[in-house]
Design a protein around this motif. Sequence first.
Motif, PDB file in Angstrom:
ATOM      1  N   SER A  25      -7.501  -0.083  -2.227  1.00  0.00           N
ATOM      2  CA  SER A  25      -8.249   1.185  -2.068  1.00  0.00           C
ATOM      3  C   SER A  25      -7.412   2.421  -1.400  1.00  0.00           C
ATOM      4  O   SER A  25      -7.306   3.428  -1.619  1.00  0.00           O
ATOM      5  N   VAL A  26      -6.601   1.772  -0.222  1.00  0.00           N
ATOM      6  CA  VAL A  26      -5.690   2.779   0.138  1.00  0.00           C
ATOM      7  C   VAL A  26      -4.686   3.403  -0.687  1.00  0.00           C
ATOM      8  O   VAL A  26      -4.433   4.412  -0.632  1.00  0.00           O
ATOM      9  N   LEU A  27      -4.147   2.582  -1.474  1.00  0.00           N
ATOM     10  CA  LEU A  27      -3.032   2.845  -2.322  1.00  0.00           C
ATOM     11  C   LEU A  27      -3.771   3.970  -3.477  1.00  0.00           C
ATOM     12  O   LEU A  27      -2.981   4.928  -3.466  1.00  0.00           O
ATOM     13  N   ILE A  28      -4.725   3.484  -3.979  1.00  0.00           N
ATOM     14  CA  ILE A  28      -5.397   4.489  -4.933  1.00  0.00           C
ATOM     15  C   ILE A  28      -5.919   5.880  -4.243  1.00  0.00           C
ATOM     16  O   ILE A  28      -5.723   6.960  -4.854  1.00  0.00           O
ATOM     17  N   ALA A  29      -6.470   5.591  -3.054  1.00  0.00           N
ATOM     18  CA  ALA A  29      -6.803   6.928  -2.275  1.00  0.00           C
ATOM     19  C   ALA A  29      -5.653   7.607  -1.991  1.00  0.00           C
ATOM     20  O   ALA A  29      -5.441   8.898  -1.978  1.00  0.00           O
ATOM     21  N   PHE A  30      -4.325   7.326  -1.632  1.00  0.00           N
ATOM     22  CA  PHE A  30      -3.126   8.043  -1.330  1.00  0.00           C
ATOM     23  C   PHE A  30      -2.592   8.826  -2.640  1.00  0.00           C
ATOM     24  O   PHE A  30      -2.326   9.715  -2.730  1.00  0.00           O
ATOM     25  N   LEU A  46     -12.673   5.771  -1.263  1.00  0.00           N
ATOM     26  CA  LEU A  46     -11.866   4.606  -1.335  1.00  0.00           C
ATOM     27  C   LEU A  46     -11.432   4.314   0.180  1.00  0.00           C
ATOM     28  O   LEU A  46     -11.246   3.096   0.480  1.00  0.00           O
ATOM     29  N   ALA A  47     -11.046   5.414   1.059  1.00  0.00           N
ATOM     30  CA  ALA A  47     -10.916   4.965   2.281  1.00  0.00           C
ATOM     31  C   ALA A  47     -12.133   4.422   3.198  1.00  0.00           C
ATOM     32  O   ALA A  47     -11.781   3.467   3.989  1.00  0.00           O
ATOM     33  N   ILE A  48     -13.365   4.777   2.883  1.00  0.00           N
ATOM     34  CA  ILE A  48     -14.648   3.976   3.336  1.00  0.00           C
ATOM     35  C   ILE A  48     -14.637   2.671   2.971  1.00  0.00           C
ATOM     36  O   ILE A  48     -14.727   1.903   3.613  1.00  0.00           O
TER      37      ILE A  48
END
Length: 147
Positions: A25-30, A46-48
């Motif tokens: 999720s963090v990777l895709i959000a980034f 995605l951060a949530i």
Amino acid sequence: MTRYRLDRAHLMVLAGVCFITAAVSVLIAFLTAGKGSAGTVVSVILAIVAVVALLVAAIANLRPPTVLTLDEIGYRARGRHGDGTWKQVEAVEVSDGLLRFTDASGDISAVPLQYVERDRRADLIREVYDRLNTAHGYRRFDPAEFD
């Protein structure tokens, strides 16, 4: 009341899945951050998701989920495995890694023993039989009582 909790191996699998979910999720959000308003919305969602996944892992490790609860009245199994009172239980069977409760109507509630902590499985089975004996008024035969 006795609670039998999720064993460590399954708890570690749960934590691993949560950490992988958070990392992805963090990777895709980034990667989607800064790609317009849609990218910002996706990044926030995605951060949530990552925060929730990490919270689930932390809570599960601090207080492992209860697989089966036994008390004077009956048993409660987590999920759809069922629950009932000791008076309703007609038979108990342990086979194929399952603890099966059969009630008077023939319905079977099964609890997978693989989810119970390995060192507490024998205690669980002994307690189930002891609670059934107590509920039905059975007690161990003591020949000294008849001398």
